[in-house]
Design a protein around this motif. Structure first.
Motif, mmCIF file in Angstrom:
data_model
loop_
_atom_site.group_PDB
_atom_site.id
_atom_site.type_symbol
_atom_site.label_atom_id
_atom_site.label_comp_id
_atom_site.label_asym_id
_atom_site.label_seq_id
_atom_site.Cartn_x
_atom_site.Cartn_y
_atom_site.Cartn_z
ATOM 1 N N PRO A 75 12.690 41.876 43.628
ATOM 2 C CA PRO A 75 13.844 40.996 43.442
ATOM 3 C C PRO A 75 13.423 39.533 43.526
ATOM 4 C CG PRO A 75 13.834 41.877 45.653
ATOM 5 C CD PRO A 75 12.677 42.520 44.919
ATOM 6 N N TYR B 200 16.717 33.308 45.256
ATOM 7 C CA TYR B 200 16.924 31.911 44.893
ATOM 8 C C TYR B 200 17.958 31.331 45.848
ATOM 9 C CZ TYR B 200 18.325 27.742 42.372
ATOM 10 O OH TYR B 200 18.613 26.443 42.035
ATOM 11 N N LYS C 68 20.198 36.826 46.077
ATOM 12 C CA LYS C 68 19.131 37.742 45.699
ATOM 13 C C LYS C 68 19.452 38.296 44.322
ATOM 14 C CE LYS C 68 16.877 41.932 47.329
ATOM 15 N NZ LYS C 68 16.856 42.959 48.373
ATOM 16 N N LEU C 69 18.551 38.054 43.372
ATOM 17 C CA LEU C 69 18.745 38.495 41.998
ATOM 18 C C LEU C 69 17.881 39.727 41.760
ATOM 19 C CD1 LEU C 69 18.286 34.972 40.396
ATOM 20 C CD2 LEU C 69 20.450 36.077 40.942
ATOM 21 N N ASP C 70 18.526 40.816 41.386
ATOM 22 C CA ASP C 70 17.793 42.043 41.121
ATOM 23 C C ASP C 70 17.775 42.272 39.619
ATOM 24 O OD1 ASP C 70 16.294 44.143 41.868
ATOM 25 O OD2 ASP C 70 17.920 45.327 42.724
ATOM 26 N N HIS C 71 16.743 41.732 38.962
ATOM 27 C CA HIS C 71 16.685 41.752 37.500
ATOM 28 C C HIS C 71 15.704 42.757 36.931
ATOM 29 C CE1 HIS C 71 19.457 38.644 36.219
ATOM 30 N NE2 HIS C 71 19.146 38.016 37.327
ATOM 31 N N GLY C 72 15.369 43.760 37.721
ATOM 32 C CA GLY C 72 14.541 44.827 37.186
ATOM 33 C C GLY C 72 13.064 44.516 37.056
ATOM 34 N N TYR C 73 12.592 43.468 37.694
ATOM 35 C CA TYR C 73 11.157 43.227 37.696
ATOM 36 C C TYR C 73 10.515 44.282 38.577
ATOM 37 C CZ TYR C 73 12.329 38.746 35.668
ATOM 38 O OH TYR C 73 12.806 37.770 34.852
#
Length: 124
Positions: free
Chosen positions: A51, A54, A58-63
């Protein structure tokens, strides 16, 4: 210990490449390398969610990290003609975000695997 650990990982990757050769999908190499590392007795996780934090969100953008060994070494696998700056930036970002000390960028689409490996150290 870290040099010995990366040596073991590279040795396992070379074994996989020796058996399979170039030309397969990244997922095939990932599965086989995962297997090799496990039978060596190493702690290994695959597709580890990464994740982005920022400020207060918490940004969960699939990285996802392809493989994480002993919670120390990020392994990013590729099957490409050549490495680009984007691949380097990707592994360095994963190492920084997870505070992992080491990274290996491995390209299985090479005649000799030793020519398709880059080692990184997190200096942040």
């Amino acid at each position: 210990m870290n040099n010995r650990l990366t040596e073991k990982i590279i040795g396992a990757a070379i074994n996989v490449h020796r058996v399979l050769g170039p030309g397969l999908l990244e997922s095939a190499y990932q599965e086989c390398l995962f297997y090799e590392l496990e039978i060596m007795g190493l702690s290994v996780s695959r597709e580890v969610a990464m994740p982005i934090v920022y400020k207060d969100i918490k940004l969960d953008h699939g990285y996802r990290i392809d493989l994480l060994v002993e919670n120390k070494v990020v392994i990013e696998l590729k099957t490409v003609e050549c490495f680009t700056d984007v691949y380097t930036a990707q592994i360095l970002t994963y190492m920084k975000l997870g505070n992992y000390p080491l990274g290996l960028l491995i390209n299985f689409h090479t005649k000799l695997l030793k020519n398709g490996i880059k080692r990184f150290i997190n200096t942040a």
